[in-house]
Structure formats: structure tokens, C-alpha cells
Design an enzyme around this catalytic site. Structure first.
Site, PDB file in Angstrom:
ATOM      1  CD  GLU A 118      -2.997  -1.054   0.257  1.00  0.00           C
ATOM      2  OE1 GLU A 118      -3.188   0.053  -0.292  1.00  0.00           O
ATOM      3  OE2 GLU A 118      -3.665  -2.069  -0.004  1.00  0.00           O
ATOM      4  CB  CYS A 166      -1.255   7.132   1.627  1.00  0.00           C
ATOM      5  SG  CYS A 166      -2.705   6.252   2.193  1.00  0.00           S
TER       6      CYS A 166
END
Lengths: 529, 516
Positions: free
Chosen positions: B217, B251
Site C-alpha cells: 500500500e 497517502c
């Protein structure tokens, strides 16, 4: 095993005019760049285009069935029936399965309904990852290529690298691909170590590799540099557990078939058998009868048995057989010139035997007697999770017991190898037998990115205004604000008391209605009048 | 600042061995056990809400409401979502009917992969821990390595884990580079890493030596494309909110804005309005804005900001001692600016509270820019015209796509969360986390009578077998060759028409025949 071993000289190659032409190393970058440019230009976007290519792939195989049969005969001494069943029809079936289902597969998934987020109309779109690389081994050159149907259905561009150990088949693929498929998107690269190394130096959007763990590590390491996702289809020693309650005639027939097809060069082939001593005796008798039925007096001249693909492989397998301390009860003949190893059964093999030291990947079945089936399970669980695990028994409870107490890529009861033919179940390993899966929709899913999408209406802000700063003042100052409460009692705590209050209220309401029913009826009638 | 006790490096192999042994004893086989652990995990957080708020306030000076919204609620929701759905997830799956295979009763069993490693970053220590719910639901044992950059939160997790969860199966390991390096030398059955691409490569490489599957991720520069037809007020409000949460250390934060040149000023005006509404005249004293997690990150972000050639129209203040960078908006940023720069063709994610606005001639040139770079983790499009949003989605690739809002993809348990290309691979959230830690094991059972139909598979391959294999057993292609079109079957049509004509011509006779 396959991709990185140097090609060996081929005696019959000249007769087939099948000199394999390696792709010039310098061309490999431009091939990748070319298919990438076509992909980015959106050439594979339309589902109609993908279907056309899938159908073309099916016709590529069907129109040239006899040429593929001859090529596989040349490369592996493979009987035509085996080529038809395990390579040719598998590829046609997979192409048609994708063709039929691609319309349903590409449709965006709707996320399960959720009262909090339905206003955002969450969907999951199936986007092609981009340009995929598929590296396939020598043993089933077409079957191992079937993931390409998922890549085409997904809308990816694809470069395939077939094995240099099947020169006639790989050359035939290189000849036919541009005649049937769009060369802007689907390409064959041929070669050995140098070519594969060059391929792996480039960036791909997915790599699917079928072969050995040793090369699998090299592929995954190369992919890590580019953050490329990988599917590894490896092998391992797939065990067979047979209990006293098995149908021995059926077990021997299916076991010998699955072990000896393609001369044992099958990633899901049963590698060794775990049985108790009395069962070993009965199994060997049944195998002897079956062996003669299959191959007559001499398997070598039977026309129903393949050869080993390369001399280096022959040497490895023959070496393991020469060193065994077990008792050869069937076969055992070897001939280097012909790359022949007879269909061989060895009994009384111990766990420390040469035949138990690595995946056999050849026509040798090792039978290992164990004190009990529990000891068999213990042995299996103390070793790497195999690609497949097979159990033979008429007792459903025993079969379920074996399944529940082991882990393997796949599990088959009362048969072997057949799972590779199914387009509706995932094919893949776990642990050292690899990761990721393919076949049918599983191949498609391998080559798509599941992209979630949301659309937020303006009025959401009136419901969720608390999200915006400043957080003071208008926001609830309670420390637990916006944290969900847990509607389940704490584990170990007693269940909350039954809601007597609610029950009492309901009963009272019923009693009231019952007591006043005439008044109510009169009221309703009155209203009607 | 609380000192975080690192796990001794030589203990790490033992911890892994201990978990693996418990897993092999079948401790997680029962679904009831997994549910109990999921519920305990939910209670771990709910019982300690104020402590987690304080911890994140200490680590990141994070406003409590942000901790509630983006860390605590999400992990509790994910626990309960898994708790509610685990029975249906773990059930062996029936596969679509197939005439060739139904006799084998094919099913797909959901097997735990084994002992897994989850490495989380500093920015959302609890959100990024949410995949643990999938690992527990799948029946895996798990080691979690939280970030050393949030020492108070990591220490709190370390204290609470053994109080709430089964210590034989779920463990916290603390440390920095040395400890992580040791962890990566060990064999795991799955690794899920959330963080940067540089470390992601190291993880994938380490995993390759053990043939371990990985979920990465990562991040990337997620663009927000604002169309000329957008609701500028709403777009600015939502973009500014999403960009400045946790001081931009998100993110999926919008990294930069692409807007058609002729409407840039409208968008900028809206940003100004909401900036003051959010933070008042001085964000430094506002309690609605976080700080940067470490001095090295502060140096990196402030360096980018100092070197920009664009116009700082909002914010721009920096203070190293309290790791503060004010919520900053920069206009007239070019593609070659320090805020947009690339390194080895990879764009550098800002990961801080600085929003560059890059004006472009039109939407198509915005898409061209996006498509000539790595696929971002998220792509956001703002327009009142649904067709424009669809146009942007269809012509780009990104981990997730959101029209007219941001960040929501990270909250919904029912949708997969994950990147593509440079932003990573693999997904989590809800069932997708469960699937990540599950091996899908097909189980087939072959009946005896199948051999009556499939006898040609067995040697000897006689001529009769060969004939069957070449004909009956060979799949037919029931579709015409591409290009040949769906040829109309004239013969069939003419027979049908002829029959109808015959019947019509002789209808009286036919009727009589029926009556008789």
C-alpha cells in the site's frame, strides 16, 4: 526448471524444420514499448475487440491442431491423445470460456449495500493493469499459456515467453501469433537465459511465471525493483494419501494415469504416495495390473508414453532413481539416447530416500509406507505446502479429515490432476508452491485492477458537516463523538437480559385491542359511513 | 515524549516461532474464536479512546476529532464489519455451474495462509492497522510492526495488545531499521506493508527470497482535477479539508490540483474563503491543525516549499522547533517546479500541508500529464457534469477514483482499497482484507462413474481413443470466425418460410383434419 536451463541439442529438430529463432536481445525493449504504446492508445479498450482476439486465439489452435500435435510429438515424444486433452483442448476451452463470460466480467461490481455510503454510489471498475508478461515452461506449452485468455479479456497487452526446451512448439507459436492476433498488442519473444534476463530488466504491469521455485525467486526479485505484482505458479512434491477403505482398482488406474502422463512432467502430478504397509501391498498389486493394461509388455514401444524433455532433466531423474534404496516393482529401465525413463513404481521408500529429496517431475512413483495415516498427515504438515494434495478413500469422513488438517494449493478426492481442466475453480499454489491463481475468471482477475469509484453528492455536507475545521464550537465536544458504539456484549460477559419491557408493552397493546375490538370495529365502520 | 521500548532483535525469531506453533496447533480454526478476538480488538480501542487521542496528540499534535474520524472509528468499524460477516466469508464458496464439472462438486475452501506480518506507517497508526481484522477473520496469526515515528501510540498498542488479544497469536513488535531488517529476513506467509515506494521495493525483494506474497500500500502524487464547470466553492472546501487533515500526511491526500487556466482565479478565491473559515487568521494557534511527524520530514517538505517558483497565496509559514508548516496553497506552479519534481521518473509525493495549483489549457492536457506519470493511489475529479467525471475516470488509471469528493474510498468497508502501478498492489478493507490473508483452495471430488465418460484419458491410446480425442472430445467453436460475420442460415429460414406458406395455403384442410 524450465526457463533458465540452457537449450539442449535436439536430434529430431531438423526433420521438423523447427530451428527456434531467438528474438534479438536489442529488439526486446522496442517490442515492450510498442505494445505499451498500443495499449495506451486504447486499442484493447473495446470488449468487442477483446472478444474478437479471444476467438482468433481459439481458431489459431483449432486451425492448426495437427501442427501442434506434431510439434509436441517432436518436442516431448508426446502421444497425440495427451496433447489433445491437456494442451490443445484446454486452450480452446479457456479461450471460449473467456469469450462467453467477458461481458459479465468487465461489468463494474456494485459494492454491497451500506446505509452509510449508498449515497456515494460505490462501484468497483475492472481496469486492465497494462502490459503483462507471461513466462511459460516446457511441460504443457499451451496449457501454461492459457492465462493469456484472462489477460486478453482484461484488456491488457501481453508478451509471452514460451520455453526454449520445446523449440518446435515455441517456433510454431511465434509463426502463428502474428497471423491470428493483433501484433500491436500480443507478441511472442523466444529465447533462453539472456533473453529472459533482458525481459525481466524491463518494467511490466504484471508478471505471471510458471516453473520452478528457484527461477520464481529470480522473477519476484526482478519484479520488486519495478513494484510489479507477480503470480508464481510453482510446483512441489504433491502427496497422495490412500486409506485401507479405497477402491484399489480405481485408485491404481487414476494414480498411474496422472503420474505417467507427459512422462511425469506435470506440476500437479502425484509425487509420492503415503500408505500403511498392508495398503501398500494391495496398491502395488493393483498398480501392476493397471501398468500392463496401459503399456502392454514394453511402454517404450506402446505409443502411449512420452519422453523427458532434455538430457539434463533425464540425468537428474535417472540419478535419483539410481540412488534409491527402495524396491523397484514396475519399470525402472532408462535410456539416455532416447531420453526415456520407463513408467516406474518404487515401494518401501523411506523419508530419507533420494526419491524424497526433491520434486521428481518424471515418471517415478515413490510409495512410502507409514505406521498410520496420522503419521502421514504429520509428515505432510512438516514439509512445504504442496501445489496439490490427493486423497483416495470411500470414507467421506476420512477425506474431510485430511482436507481439514492440511494446507495445499488444491485438493482432490479420489482422482488426480483433473483440477487443471476446470475453468471454474482457481488454479494456484500456496507457500513455496507459489501464489496467485489462474483459470477462467481467476485469470481475468489476475490481470485487472479493482478500482473503486465514488460519486459524492453536494448535500452530503449538510449531513457530514462535522468533518470540516474548525473543530471547536460546532462539533460535539464529547470525546467519543463520531466513534461507533459496539452493539455486541464483551466476550465472556453475560448476554444482556431479554428486553422484558418491550414484550410487556406489546402484550399490553394486544390485550387493549382485544378488549376494545368492538369499539374499534364500530369506529372503522363509522368512518367508512 | 514517551520512550518506545524496541523489541530485542534476537527475540524476533522466537516470537515468529511461537506464533507459528500456536497457529499449527489449530488455535484459530474455530470461527467463534476469531469472532471473540475481533470483538476484543474493537473493545481494545473503544475502552481506550481518550488514551489514543492523547497519544496521537503527543505524536502528531493531531486534533482529537481527526483521530476519532480517521483512526478510531475506522478500526472499530472494520472489526465489527468482519465480526458481522465472517460466517459468510469463511463458508466454502460454490462455483458457477458447469456441465462438465458439476459431477466433481467443485467448491473453494477459505484457508488461512498462516503467520503474517503487517508493517504500518506513522500517519494513521490505527487506520493502517485495519487489515489486521482481515488476518484475524481469515484465521492467521499476525505480527504487527507499528511505526517508531509515533512512539506514544506504538507504546500504547504494545501495552494493550496482550491485555485484549491472545498473546499466542497476535503480537506487536517495535523498532526501527534494524528490527525491520531482521523481521524481513524471516519467512512469513504474507506481508502487508503500508508506506513509501522505496521501502516497498525492499520489502518485495526480501519477500521474494521466501516466495512470500506481498501487498504493497504505497502512495504517489494523487491529482485533483477541477473542471471549468465545477462547483468551485464545494471543490475548494473539500480539497482543502482533505489536503490539510493530519497536516497533509495522508497517502490518499490530493497532492496537487489541475485546473483550466481561465477559471483558476475562481478556485483560488474559494480556497481563500475556506482557508480563513477553517483556521482563522493564524493556523499556528488553531487547534484544528496537526504537526509534521519528524524533523527529517519537516526538512524535506520545507525544502520543497522554499524552492518553489510559484506564488504562495495562503500560508507558507514554517517553524522547525514545533515541526509546523502552515496550511499552504501555491499558485502558478509549473510541471518542473520543486513541488512537482520527479526522481528517476517517479514523482515525489509532497506528503505535507502544501497544495500546488497547476493551471492547464484544458482537461485533456491535464489527463495527458497524469497519464505520462505513475498511476496515483487516488484520482479526484470535480465537475457538475457527470459526463466530465466519467471522461476523466475512463481515460486514466488510479488506485481509486472519487468524483466531487476525496478520501471516502478509505472509509468504506465494502470497497477495495489499494493502488496500481507505482502506488502499489493488492487491496484491503472488509472482505478484501480477509481475501488477502486467505488461500482459495479448490476442492474437487471425482465420482467413480466419471470414468465411463472420460475413459479416453487412459492409455493405451488406441486408434479408437485417438479418433474420439480428435473429434468428440475436442471442443467445437460455436462462433463464426471474426470478420465472417454472423452468417444468416438461409436454408433454415427458407424451410421455415416454406412451412408457413404450406400451412397457410392448406389452412382449411388442416382445420378439418384437426376437427376430425
Amino acid at each position: 526448471m524450465a526457463a533458465f536451463t540452457p537449450a539442449s541439442p535436439f536430434t529430431q529438430a531438423a526433420a521438423m524444420s523447427s530451428e527456434l529463432v531467438y528474438t534479438p536481445i536489442d529488439d526486446i525493449v522496442s517490442i515492450r514499448n510498442h505494445v505499451r504504446a498500443s495499449f495506451r492508445a486504447g486499442k484493447a479498450k473495446s470488449v468487442a475487440f477483446r472478444k474478437e482476439q479471444l476467438l482468433q486465439l481459439a481458431y489459431l489452435i483449432q486451425d492448426n491442431t495437427d501442427r501442434f500435435q506434431a510439434a509436441l510429438k517432436n518436442d516431448l515424444g508426446r502421444p497425440v491423445v495427451e496433447s489433445n486433452l491437456f494442451d490443445i483442448s484446454a486452450m480452446i476451452t479457456e479461450a471460449l470460456h473467456s469469450y462467453k463470460n467477458v461481458d459479465a466480467w468487465v461489468k463494474p461490481d456494485k459494492a454491497p449495500f451500506d446505509s452509510t455510503f449508498f449515497a456515494f454510489s460505490p462501484k468497483v471498475h475492472k481496469e486492465p493493469k497494462g502490459v503483462a508478461l507471461i513466462i511459460s515452461p516446457f511441460n504443457y506449452p499451451l496449457w501454461c499459456l492459457t492465462p493469456i485468455t484472462g489477460a486478453i479479456a482484461a484488456g491488457c497487452a501481453v508478451v509471452i515467453k514460451p520455453s526454449e526446451l520445446t523449440p518446435a512448439t515455441s517456433q510454431l507459436l511465434a509463426e502463428l501469433f502474428p497471423k491470428y492476433l493483433d501484433p500491436d498488442l500480443y507478441r511472442v519473444v523466444n529465447g533462453a537465459v539472456a533473453e529472459t534476463t533482458q525481459l525481466l530488466a524491463l518494467q511490466w504491469d504484471h508478471i505471471l511465471y510458471t516453473g520452478s521455485g528457484r527461477v520464481g525467486r529470480i522473477v519476484a526479485t526482478a519484479a520488486a525493483r519495478h513494484l510489479t505484482p507477480v503470480t508464481l505458479e510453482l510446483g512441489g512434491k504433491s502427496p497422495v494419501l490412500i486409506d485401507a477403505n479405497a477402491d484399489f482398482e480405481l485408485t491404481a488406474r487414476r494414480l498411474l494415469w496422472g503420474k505417467m502422463m507427459n512422462s511425469g512432467q506435470t506440476c500437479t502430478a502425484p509425487d509420492y504416495v503415503l500408505v500403511t504397509e498392508p495398503v501398500q501391498k494391495r496398491l502395488v498389486e493393483a498398480l501392476k495390473a493397471q501398468w500392463t493394461k496401459f503399456y502392454g509388455g514394453d511402454p517404450r514401444t506402446s505409443g502411449s508414453f512420452s519422453r523427458i524433455c532434455a538430457h539434463s532433466h533425464w540425468e537428474r531423474i535417472a540419478g535419483l532413481l539410481a540412488e534409491t534404496k527402495g524396491e523397484v516393482v514396475l519399470g525402472g529401465d532408462t535410456d539416455r539416447a532416447d531420453k526415456y525413463i520407463a513408467p516406474t513404481v518404487v515401494q518401501n521408500v523411506s523419508f530419507s530416500d533420494s526419491l524424497m529429496s526433491e520434486e521428481l517431475f518424471g515418471p517415478i512413483l515413490a510409495i512410502v509406507p507409514v505406521p498410520s495415516m496420522d503419521a502421514a498427515l504429520e509428515y505432510v504438515n512438516n514439509h512445504d505446502a504442496p501445489l496439490a494434495l490427493y486423497v483416495f478413500s470411500k470414507d467421506a469422513k476420512f477425506r474431510a479429515h485430511v482436507r481439514a488438517n492440511t494446507l495445499s494449493g488444491m485438493f482432490v478426492e479420489n482422482d488426480v490432476v483433473v483440477q487443471g481442466g476446470s475453468s471454474i475453480t482457481p488454479f494456484g499454489g500456496v507457500g513455496p508452491s507459489g501464489y496467485g491463481s489462474h483459470k477462467g475468471k481467476y485469470s481475468f482477475d489476475t490481470f485487472v485492477h479493482h478500482r473503486s469509484s465514488f460519486n459524492s453528492p453536494k448535500w452530503i455536507d449538510s449531513v457530514e458537516a462535522t468533518r470540516f475545521p474548525p473543530y471547536t464550537g460546532k462539533v460535539v465536544t464529547n470525546a467519543n463523538a463520531l466513534v461507533p458504539s459496539i452493539p455486541y456484549p464483551r466476550p465472556g460477559a453475560q448476554k444482556p437480559p431479554t428486553k422484558w419491557g418491550r414484550w410487556a408493552f406489546l402484550s399490553l397493546a394486544f390485550a387493549l385491542i382485544a378488549a376494545n375490538r368492538q369499539r374499534i370495529v364500530a369506529l372503522v365502520k363509522g368512518a367508512g359511513a | 515524549m514517551a520512550s518506545l521500548v524496541y523489541t530485542p532483535v534476537h527475540d524476533l525469531p522466537q516470537i515468529r516461532e511461537h506464533l507459528r506453533a500456536s497457529f499449527r496447533r489449530g488455535k484459530t480454526d474455530s470461527v467463534a474464536y476469531r469472532k471473540e478476538q475481533l470483538l476484543q480488538l474493537a473493545y481494545l480501542f473503544q475502552d481506550n479512546i481518550p488514551r489514543f487521542q492523547e497519544a496521537l496528540l503527543a505524536d502528531l499534535r493531531r486534533p482529537k476529532i481527526e483521530t476519532n474520524l480517521f483512526d478510531l472509528s475506522i478500526i472499530i468499524n472494520e472489526c465489527m464489519y468482519a465480526y458481522k460477516n465472517i460466517e459468510s466469508w469463511t463458508k466454502p464458496e460454490k462455483v458457477p455451474f458447469s456441465i462438465d464439472w458439476f459431477a466433481f462438486s467443485p467448491k473453494v475452501y477459505k484457508e488461512p495462509k498462516g503467520t503474517v506480518l503487517i508493517i504500518t506507517p506513522f500517519n494513521f497508526p490505527l487506520y493502517c492497522l485495519a487489515p489486521l481484522t482481515g488476518a484475524i477473520a481469515a484465521g492467521c496469526a499476525a505480527v504487527v510492526k507499528p511505526s517508531e515515528l509515533t512512539p506514544v501510540t506504538s507504546a500504547l498498542l504494545t501495552e494493550l495488545f496482550p491485555k485484549y488479544l491472545d498473546n499466542d497469536l497476535y503480537r506487536i513488535v517495535n523498532g526501527a531499521v534494524e528490527e525491520t531488517t531482521k523481521l524481513l529476513e524471516l519467512q512469513w506467509d504474507h506481508i502487508l506493508y503500508t508506506g513509501g515506494g522505496r521501502v516497498g521495493r525492499l520489502i518485495a525483494k526480501a519477500a521474494a527470497t521466501h516466495l512470500t506474497p506481498v501487498t504493497l500500500e504505497l502512495g504517489g502524487k494523487s491529482p485533483a482535477v477541477v473542471d471549468a464547470n465545477a462547483d468551485f466553492d464545494m471543490a475548494a472546501k473539500r480539497i482543502l479539508w482533505a489536503k490539510m487533515i493530519n497536516a497533509g500526511q495522508v497517502c490518499v491526500a490530493p497532492d496537487y490540483v489541475l485546473v483550466p487556466r481561465h477559471v483558476q482565479s475562481k478556485l483560488v478565491d474559494a480556497f481563500k474563503k475556506h482557508w480563513f473559515a477553517f483556521y482563522g487568521p493564524d493556523p499556528h494557534t488553531s487547534d484544528s491543525f496537526s504537526r509534521i511527524c519528524s524533523e527529517s520530514h519537516w526538512d524535506r517538505i520545507s525544502g520543497m516549499l522554499k524552492n518553489t517558483q510559484g506564488n504562495v497565496i495562503l500560508g507558507g509559514e514554517m517553524s522547525k522547533e514545533d515541526k509546523y508548516i502552515s496550511p499552504t496553497v501555491v499558485t502558478h506552479v509549473s510541471f518542473t517546479d520543486s513541488l512537482m519534481k520527479e526522481q528517476a521518473q517517479n514523482p515525489l509525493e509532497i506528503f505535507g500541508p502544501v497544495l500546488p495549483i497547476v493551471s492547464v489549457p484544458d482537461i485533456d492536457s491535464a489527463l495527458e500529464y497524469i497519464n505520462s506519470h505513475d498511476h496515483p493511489l487516488a484520482l479526484y475529479a470535480f465537475s457538475n457534469d457527470a459526463n466530465v467525471c466519467d471522461y476523466v475516470r475512463k481515460r486514466t488509471l488510479s488506485g481509486a477514483f472519487v468524483a466531487n469528493d476525496l478520501l471516502f474510498q478509505g472509509i468504506v468497508s465494502a470497497a477495495p482499497f489499494g493502488g496500481v502501478g507505482g502506488s502499489g498492489y493488492g487491496v484491503h478493507k472488509g472482505k478484501f482484507s480477509f481475501d488477502t490473508f486467505t488461500h482459495q483452495r479448490p476442492v474437487l471430488r471425482s465420482p467413480k462413474w466419471i470414468d465411463l465418460l472420460m475413459s479416453i484419458r487412459y492409455p493405451p491410446y488406441t486408434d479408437k481413443n485417438l479418433k474420439k480425442a480428435n473429434q468428440a472430445a475436442m471442443p467445437k467453436i460455436p462462433y463464426p470466425r471474426p470478420g465472417e460475420g454472423d452468417s444468416v442460415n438461409w436454408m433454415r429460414w427458407s424451410v421455415a418460410v416454406f412451412t408457413v406458406l404450406l400451412v397457410v395455403a392448406n389452412r382449411t384442410r388442416v382445420l378439418d383434419a384437426i376437427r376430425a
